[in-house]
Design a protein around this motif. Structure first.
Motif, PDB file in Angstrom:
ATOM      1  N   GLY A 116       0.696  -1.159   0.129  1.00 21.73           N
ATOM      2  CA  GLY A 116      -0.226  -0.005   0.072  1.00 21.73           C
ATOM      3  C   GLY A 116       0.926   1.212   0.013  1.00 21.73           C
ATOM      4  O   GLY A 116       1.780   1.567  -0.813  1.00 21.73           O
ATOM      5  N   SER A 117       0.280   2.121   0.919  1.00 21.62           N
ATOM      6  CA  SER A 117       0.899   3.500   0.789  1.00 21.62           C
ATOM      7  C   SER A 117       2.376   3.619   1.081  1.00 21.62           C
ATOM      8  O   SER A 117       3.089   4.791   0.657  1.00 21.62           O
ATOM      9  CB  SER A 117       0.058   4.542   1.635  1.00 21.62           C
ATOM     10  OG  SER A 117      -1.222   4.497   1.260  1.00 21.62           O
TER      11      SER A 117
ATOM     12  N   LYS B 203     -11.105   2.551 -13.645  1.00 21.11           N
ATOM     13  CA  LYS B 203     -11.369   2.343 -12.287  1.00 21.11           C
ATOM     14  C   LYS B 203     -11.266   3.884 -11.577  1.00 21.11           C
ATOM     15  O   LYS B 203     -10.380   4.516 -11.654  1.00 21.11           O
ATOM     16  CB  LYS B 203     -10.397   1.245 -11.707  1.00 21.11           C
ATOM     17  CG  LYS B 203     -10.862   0.478 -10.497  1.00 21.11           C
ATOM     18  CD  LYS B 203     -10.103  -0.424 -10.327  1.00 21.11           C
ATOM     19  CE  LYS B 203     -10.842  -1.640  -9.290  1.00 21.11           C
ATOM     20  NZ  LYS B 203     -10.151  -2.752  -9.129  1.00 21.11           N
ATOM     21  N   GLY B 204     -11.887   3.798 -10.335  1.00 16.93           N
ATOM     22  CA  GLY B 204     -11.839   5.057  -9.696  1.00 16.93           C
ATOM     23  C   GLY B 204     -10.871   4.988  -8.558  1.00 16.93           C
ATOM     24  O   GLY B 204     -11.115   4.033  -7.907  1.00 16.93           O
ATOM     25  N   PHE B 205     -10.242   6.210  -8.197  1.00 12.06           N
ATOM     26  CA  PHE B 205      -9.603   6.356  -7.083  1.00 12.06           C
ATOM     27  C   PHE B 205      -9.911   7.652  -6.401  1.00 12.06           C
ATOM     28  O   PHE B 205     -10.097   8.592  -7.050  1.00 12.06           O
ATOM     29  CB  PHE B 205      -8.130   6.326  -7.502  1.00 12.06           C
ATOM     30  CG  PHE B 205      -7.593   5.122  -8.012  1.00 12.06           C
ATOM     31  CD1 PHE B 205      -6.850   3.947  -7.304  1.00 12.06           C
ATOM     32  CD2 PHE B 205      -7.610   4.683  -9.684  1.00 12.06           C
ATOM     33  CE1 PHE B 205      -6.626   2.905  -7.911  1.00 12.06           C
ATOM     34  CE2 PHE B 205      -7.254   3.566 -10.158  1.00 12.06           C
ATOM     35  CZ  PHE B 205      -6.663   2.615  -9.266  1.00 12.06           C
ATOM     36  N   ALA B 206     -10.130   7.592  -4.815  1.00  9.36           N
ATOM     37  CA  ALA B 206     -10.600   8.460  -4.367  1.00  9.36           C
ATOM     38  C   ALA B 206      -9.571   8.641  -3.077  1.00  9.36           C
ATOM     39  O   ALA B 206      -8.721   7.916  -2.566  1.00  9.36           O
ATOM     40  CB  ALA B 206     -12.054   8.383  -3.768  1.00  9.36           C
TER      41      ALA B 206
ATOM     42  N   HIS C  16      -9.657   9.733   0.765  1.00  9.09           N
ATOM     43  CA  HIS C  16     -10.533   9.591   2.409  1.00  9.09           C
ATOM     44  C   HIS C  16      -9.781  10.153   3.319  1.00  9.09           C
ATOM     45  O   HIS C  16      -8.594   9.528   3.521  1.00  9.09           O
ATOM     46  CB  HIS C  16     -11.066   8.222   2.543  1.00  9.09           C
ATOM     47  CG  HIS C  16     -12.191   7.894   1.328  1.00  9.09           C
ATOM     48  ND1 HIS C  16     -13.152   7.837   1.388  1.00  9.09           N
ATOM     49  CD2 HIS C  16     -11.951   6.856   0.454  1.00  9.09           C
ATOM     50  CE1 HIS C  16     -13.931   7.355   0.320  1.00  9.09           C
ATOM     51  NE2 HIS C  16     -13.024   6.881  -0.185  1.00  9.09           N
TER      52      HIS C  16
ATOM     53  N   SER D  28      -1.181  11.059   3.034  1.00  8.08           N
ATOM     54  CA  SER D  28      -1.418   9.829   2.105  1.00  8.08           C
ATOM     55  C   SER D  28      -2.348   9.842   0.971  1.00  8.08           C
ATOM     56  O   SER D  28      -3.252   8.926   1.148  1.00  8.08           O
ATOM     57  CB  SER D  28      -1.616   8.540   3.112  1.00  8.08           C
ATOM     58  OG  SER D  28      -1.123   7.449   2.676  1.00  8.08           O
TER      59      SER D  28
ATOM     60  N   ASN E 265      -4.148   9.455  -2.274  1.00  4.79           N
ATOM     61  CA  ASN E 265      -3.839   8.462  -3.412  1.00  4.79           C
ATOM     62  C   ASN E 265      -3.991   9.202  -4.592  1.00  4.79           C
ATOM     63  O   ASN E 265      -3.063   8.929  -5.696  1.00  4.79           O
ATOM     64  CB  ASN E 265      -5.261   7.393  -3.359  1.00  4.79           C
ATOM     65  CG  ASN E 265      -5.001   6.334  -2.194  1.00  4.79           C
ATOM     66  OD1 ASN E 265      -4.154   6.376  -1.619  1.00  4.79           O
ATOM     67  ND2 ASN E 265      -6.434   6.042  -1.889  1.00  4.79           N
TER      68      ASN E 265
ATOM     69  N   ILE F 145       0.164   3.529  -5.839  1.00  6.91           N
ATOM     70  CA  ILE F 145      -0.232   3.358  -4.487  1.00  6.91           C
ATOM     71  C   ILE F 145       0.014   2.165  -3.731  1.00  6.91           C
ATOM     72  O   ILE F 145      -0.722   1.886  -2.613  1.00  6.91           O
ATOM     73  CB  ILE F 145      -1.600   4.095  -4.369  1.00  6.91           C
ATOM     74  CG1 ILE F 145      -2.474   2.840  -4.958  1.00  6.91           C
ATOM     75  CG2 ILE F 145      -1.842   5.410  -4.695  1.00  6.91           C
ATOM     76  CD1 ILE F 145      -4.271   3.470  -4.830  1.00  6.91           C
TER      77      ILE F 145
ATOM     78  N   GLN G 283      -0.491  -0.955  -4.833  1.00  6.47           N
ATOM     79  CA  GLN G 283      -1.333  -2.341  -4.956  1.00  6.47           C
ATOM     80  C   GLN G 283      -0.970  -2.797  -6.343  1.00  6.47           C
ATOM     81  O   GLN G 283      -0.637  -2.079  -7.363  1.00  6.47           O
ATOM     82  CB  GLN G 283      -2.924  -2.088  -4.890  1.00  6.47           C
ATOM     83  CG  GLN G 283      -3.502  -1.527  -3.688  1.00  6.47           C
ATOM     84  CD  GLN G 283      -3.591  -2.478  -2.550  1.00  6.47           C
ATOM     85  OE1 GLN G 283      -3.787  -2.188  -1.248  1.00  6.47           O
ATOM     86  NE2 GLN G 283      -3.569  -3.938  -2.811  1.00  6.47           N
TER      87      GLN G 283
ATOM     88  N   THR H  23      -1.602   1.187   4.610  1.00  7.79           N
ATOM     89  CA  THR H  23      -2.694   0.168   4.860  1.00  7.79           C
ATOM     90  C   THR H  23      -3.203  -0.247   3.742  1.00  7.79           C
ATOM     91  O   THR H  23      -3.659   0.364   2.801  1.00  7.79           O
ATOM     92  CB  THR H  23      -3.884   1.113   5.519  1.00  7.79           C
ATOM     93  OG1 THR H  23      -3.301   1.605   6.674  1.00  7.79           O
ATOM     94  CG2 THR H  23      -4.912  -0.007   6.158  1.00  7.79           C
ATOM     95  N   ALA H  24      -2.785  -1.600   3.445  1.00  4.42           N
ATOM     96  CA  ALA H  24      -3.217  -2.213   2.097  1.00  4.42           C
ATOM     97  C   ALA H  24      -4.217  -3.337   2.272  1.00  4.42           C
ATOM     98  O   ALA H  24      -4.459  -4.048   3.055  1.00  4.42           O
ATOM     99  CB  ALA H  24      -1.970  -2.839   1.476  1.00  4.42           C
ATOM    100  N   TRP H  25      -5.124  -3.461   1.272  1.00  7.16           N
ATOM    101  CA  TRP H  25      -6.099  -4.528   1.214  1.00  7.16           C
ATOM    102  C   TRP H  25      -5.382  -5.746   0.774  1.00  7.16           C
ATOM    103  O   TRP H  25      -4.091  -5.798  -0.015  1.00  7.16           O
ATOM    104  CB  TRP H  25      -7.333  -4.240   0.078  1.00  7.16           C
ATOM    105  CG  TRP H  25      -8.158  -3.179   0.209  1.00  7.16           C
ATOM    106  CD1 TRP H  25      -8.259  -2.719   1.446  1.00  7.16           C
ATOM    107  CD2 TRP H  25      -8.909  -2.512  -0.515  1.00  7.16           C
ATOM    108  NE1 TRP H  25      -9.202  -1.587   1.481  1.00  7.16           N
ATOM    109  CE2 TRP H  25      -9.645  -1.693   0.274  1.00  7.16           C
ATOM    110  CE3 TRP H  25      -8.858  -2.796  -2.040  1.00  7.16           C
ATOM    111  CZ2 TRP H  25     -10.640  -0.718  -0.700  1.00  7.16           C
ATOM    112  CZ3 TRP H  25      -9.780  -1.891  -2.554  1.00  7.16           C
ATOM    113  CH2 TRP H  25     -10.602  -0.880  -1.979  1.00  7.16           C
TER     114      TRP H  25
END
Lengths: 628, 166
Positions: free
Chosen positions: A314-315, A348-351, A353, A370, A372, A428, A430, A517-519
């Motif tokens: 992730g980040s 694909k959308g990247f947002a 938060h 952080s 994205n 980012i 992934q 923090t990664a999925w």
């Protein structure tokens, strides 16, 4: 009277007649005797010739075999120590108890006597002591038996008075026992050996050849009453194996493992990894692996998760992407970029938060928060080939060079294999995988002023004669310029001072670092791998950083695998970083630079207000401090 | 002349050939050669001396051999003792290593009532004007006995959106 004389004369005549008709020639007897002597002499000569010329070696060896005994001298396996000389693995003299079942008078009786001493149950011993056939001449009863137990066994002989010696057929043989004085400490790194003292994994396996000693022999003449004092005595000395000196520090390793176990337990994670190094030398001070075992407890792992397990982290990837763009385009930490709240890449959308209005943000804030979208936009300003080249030089997609069996190189796909959303997800973190050690080595580039220093786990290999073979470390390679490294360090200090990494702060020190923090990819039951869905995600949380930011003396990466719930690195990984690094700076006697404690604004004791402590940090003050 | 003859008759009677069997079996007398006697005596002494020297040499060899065996036995004992001491040393070293392990030290320290040190407090090395001297304490001291792992400042209890990473 006349008759008697006549008879005597007749007898004399007969006698005279015999002698004259069958005379015994004395020469014949002499010849016969001579022949006998010649035959005997020839026999002696033949034996002599055989002894002296035909087969002298055979008879000599037969004689030597009769009177000489050979005793093996153990060539002990080399030790594994940490950088301070603390022994992590060593060999010590021990014994094994073996039996010739055909010689044992009563296996049951002997088993009952030996069982409490050897710690083996009587039934098992009895079975081992009962010959399966007349050729069953060997049974291994116990290994690694200490002197005390051997002494107890030897006293058994006098303890019985029933006329049967229970020790007939029982033998004590010398062997060496591999011991790990610190128990499970650094288990995955040090490794273990099999019963024959051959390394199975870890350093024990990697350096098995040089660590294995060669046994020697002692030959001596033996008479009826034992060894002959002035007899021949030949010694072929044993050669002990070489010692391997690791770069690890046992104190830091212990604290790291304990901290990981504690947080793994409280967070409900599947496992956790911590890797600490000296950025300037690449020497790894800590390689800690903790996993949740079958009993559901977090414990020190038997395999090296820091090298074997790779994740999409992730980040933590973002600073590397920004470093590439900074090097190529001359950005600074204060360079601003217009960042919308949401973009679409490859359909694909990247947002970001929490959401924010489209506005110009400085790079330091993009990293501190952080973002994205901001990171993706920065990555789009340089060609994908160029970005890939930088990531490659940061060490992603390559093995670290530590030579550990099973090490994963991670996945860094060539841009030719990037499709659609990859251009958004890879920057980012992934769609690209790495292990914790690779991640730390990449951040060491920023800590080292732009130079990549390969990680080192073995400091030297030392022979018993004092010869030291130091590990040859490849020369550092330049990845980015010192200016770029300094700009990134400023941004990373902002991450900890006022961004997502505030929980990683260490009192008194300026920390540069980044959360991730990664999925995690997993099979959600559909049979296909994926990231799950909202409310059904699995995470890998990471914090990587170095301190003191102005002159890094240590760097640390913490990865926590699958903590429970919807979590972030700020909540899980960053506090672990703070705890371990806070202890390490005291152990390593790294002087503080006056940075405030986490959440502290600095307590004024008397008089004038105190300025930001970090602003006084040399090397960073010229830019007016960071995180402002 | 008469006196001289008389003297001869006293000291060296004229030999007369005896015809009796008894006189013929008597051993012949001869004059001893004093030099030969001395030579024989010397030879006998030399042989005796050589015998004594040989005997002494044999005893010496036996003595040296006995000493050699004794020394060798002593050497064997010392060699055995060295082996035993090496084993003891190795075992003691392992005991020291085990006693030095961090886990055991922490266990012993905890048993003695020791607690983990609190976060240290650093004093800033800024020298302010004398009239308004201040000392910046950059962290508040904590009670070591009550210190626990700091609760993390959870920044993001937020739900992560699509493709969001922290």
């Amino acid at each position: 009277m006349t008759s008697t004389r006549a008879t005597a004369r007749a007898a004399k005549r007969r006698t005279t007649f015999r002698r004259t008709t069958k005379p015994t020639d004395p020469r014949n007897r002499l010849i016969a005797l001579l022949v006998v002597f010649v035959i005997i002499g020839a026999g002696f000569v033949a034996v002599l010739v055989d002894l002296q010329t035909v087969r002298p070696d055979r008879y000599r060896s037969l004689g030597e075999d009769q009177r000489t005994r050979t005793r093996q001298i153990a060539g002990y396996r080399g030790a594994v120590t940490d950088r301070n000389g603390f022994v992590l693995a060593a060999s010590t003299p021990s014994h094994q108890i073996v039996a010739d079942p055909t010689m044992v008078a009563d296996g049951g009786v002997t088993a009952e006597l030996l069982a409490p001493i050897l710690g083996v149950d009587t039934a098992t011993l009895s079975e081992l002591l009962t010959p399966a056939s007349e050729n069953d001449r060997f049974s291994l009863l116990a290994r690694n038996v200490d002197d005390e137990a051997v002494s107890d066994i030897q006293q058994l002989e006098s303890a019985t008075d029933d006329g049967l010696d229970p020790l007939v057929g029982i033998f004590v043989l010398p062997e060496e026992d591999r011991v790990y004085p610190a128990g499970e400490l650094a288990n995955a790194v040090v490794g273990r050996v099999d019963p024959d003292e051959q390394g199975i994994f870890g350093v024990e396996a990697q350096y098995n050849e040089v660590m294995t000693g060669s046994p020697g022999t002692e030959q001596f003449e033996r008479g009826r009453f034992g060894s002959i004092s002035v007899g021949d005595w030949k010694v072929d000395p044993a050669t002990a194996g070489h010692d391997v000196v690791l770069t690890l520090d046992n104190r830091l390793q212990f604290i790291a493992e304990q901290t990981l176990i504690e947080h793994c337990t409280t967070s409900g994670a599947d496992g956790a990894t911590a890797v600490m190094s000296e950025p300037g030398t690449g020497e790894l001070l800590v390689v800690a692996s903790v996993v949740r075992n079958d009993e559901g407890d977090c414990a020190v792992a038997g395999y090296n998760t820091a090298l074997l397990d790779t994740y999409e982290l992730g980040s933590v990837m973002k600073p590397l992407v920004v470093a590439a763009a900074t090097e190529e385009l001359g950005f600074t930490a204060d360079t601003t970029i217009e960042v919308p709240n949401r973009i679409t890449v490859g359909g694909k959308g990247f947002a970001d938060h929490p959401s924010h209005p489209a506005a110009p943000f400085p790079i330091s804030e993009i990293l501190a928060s952080s973002m994205n979208v901001g990171t993706i936009l920065i990555s789009q300003r340089i060609p994908a080939e160029t970005l890939h080249g930088y990531l490659d030089r940061f060490g992603l997609g390559h093995q670290t060079g530590l030579g550990v069996d099973g090490e994963s190189s991670g996945v860094l796909r060539h841009p030719d294999d990037w499709w659609g959303a990859d251009y958004g997800s890879i920057p980012i973190g992934q769609g690209v995988t790495m292990n914790a050690t690779q991640l730390l080595a990449a951040y060491n580039v920023l800590a080292n002023g732009g130079r990549f220093v390969p990680p080192v786990l073995v400091r030297s290999v030392e022979a018993t004669d004092g010869e030291i073979q130091s590990t040859v470390v490849p020369d550092p390679t330049v990845v980015v310029s010192p200016r770029t490294a300094d700009e990134l360090t400023r941004s990373l200090v902002a991450v900890v001072a006022e961004g997502t990494g505030r929980t990683a702060a260490v009192s008194g020190y300026a920390v540069a670092g980044k959360t991730g923090t990664a999925w995690k990819v997993f099979d959600d039951g559909s049979g296909q791998l994926g990231y799950g869905s909202p409310g059904n995600r699995r995470y890998v949380v990471t914090f990587v950083g170095y301190l003191p930011a102005e002159d890094p003396k240590l760097s640390l990466a913490v990865v926590v695998d699958e903590p429970d719930g919807e979590v972030t690195a700020s909540a899980i990984a960053a506090p672990i970083f703070s705890e371990i690094a806070g202890y390490a700076v005291r152990v390593l006697a790294i002087p503080p630079n006056g940075s405030p404690a986490p959440g502290s604004e600095g307590e004024r004791v008397r008089g004038t207000p105190a300025g930001p402590a970090l602003a006084r940090a040399p090397g960073l003050a010229a830019d007016g401090g960071v995180g402002q | 002349m008469t006196a001289a003859l008389a003297y001869r008759s006293q000291t060296a009677p004229v030999r007369r050939r005896s015809t009796s069997p008894k006189a013929a079996s008597r051993p012949r007398l001869r004059v001893l050669d004093q030099a030969a006697v001395r030579r024989r005596a010397r030879r006998r002494n030399a042989v005796l001396l050589a015998f004594i020297v040989l005997l002494a040499a044999l005893f010496l060899v036996a003595f040296v051999h006995a000493r050699l065996v004794e020394s060798q036995q002593e050497l064997d004992l010392m060699r055995t003792r060295i082996s035993e001491l090496q084993v003891d040393k190795a075992q003691l070293e392992r005991a020291v290593d085990e006693a030095s392990s961090p886990a055991l030290i922490v266990e012993r320290a905890s048993a003695l009532g020791m607690v983990r040190a609190a976060e240290p407090v650093y004093l800033a090395s800024v020298v302010p004007p004398a009239a308004e001297s201040t000392i910046d304490v950059v962290a508040a001291p904590l009670d070591a006995t009550q210190q626990e792992t700091a609760q993390p400042d959870v920044l993001g209890s937020r739900a992560l959106g699509e493709n969001e990473t922290g």
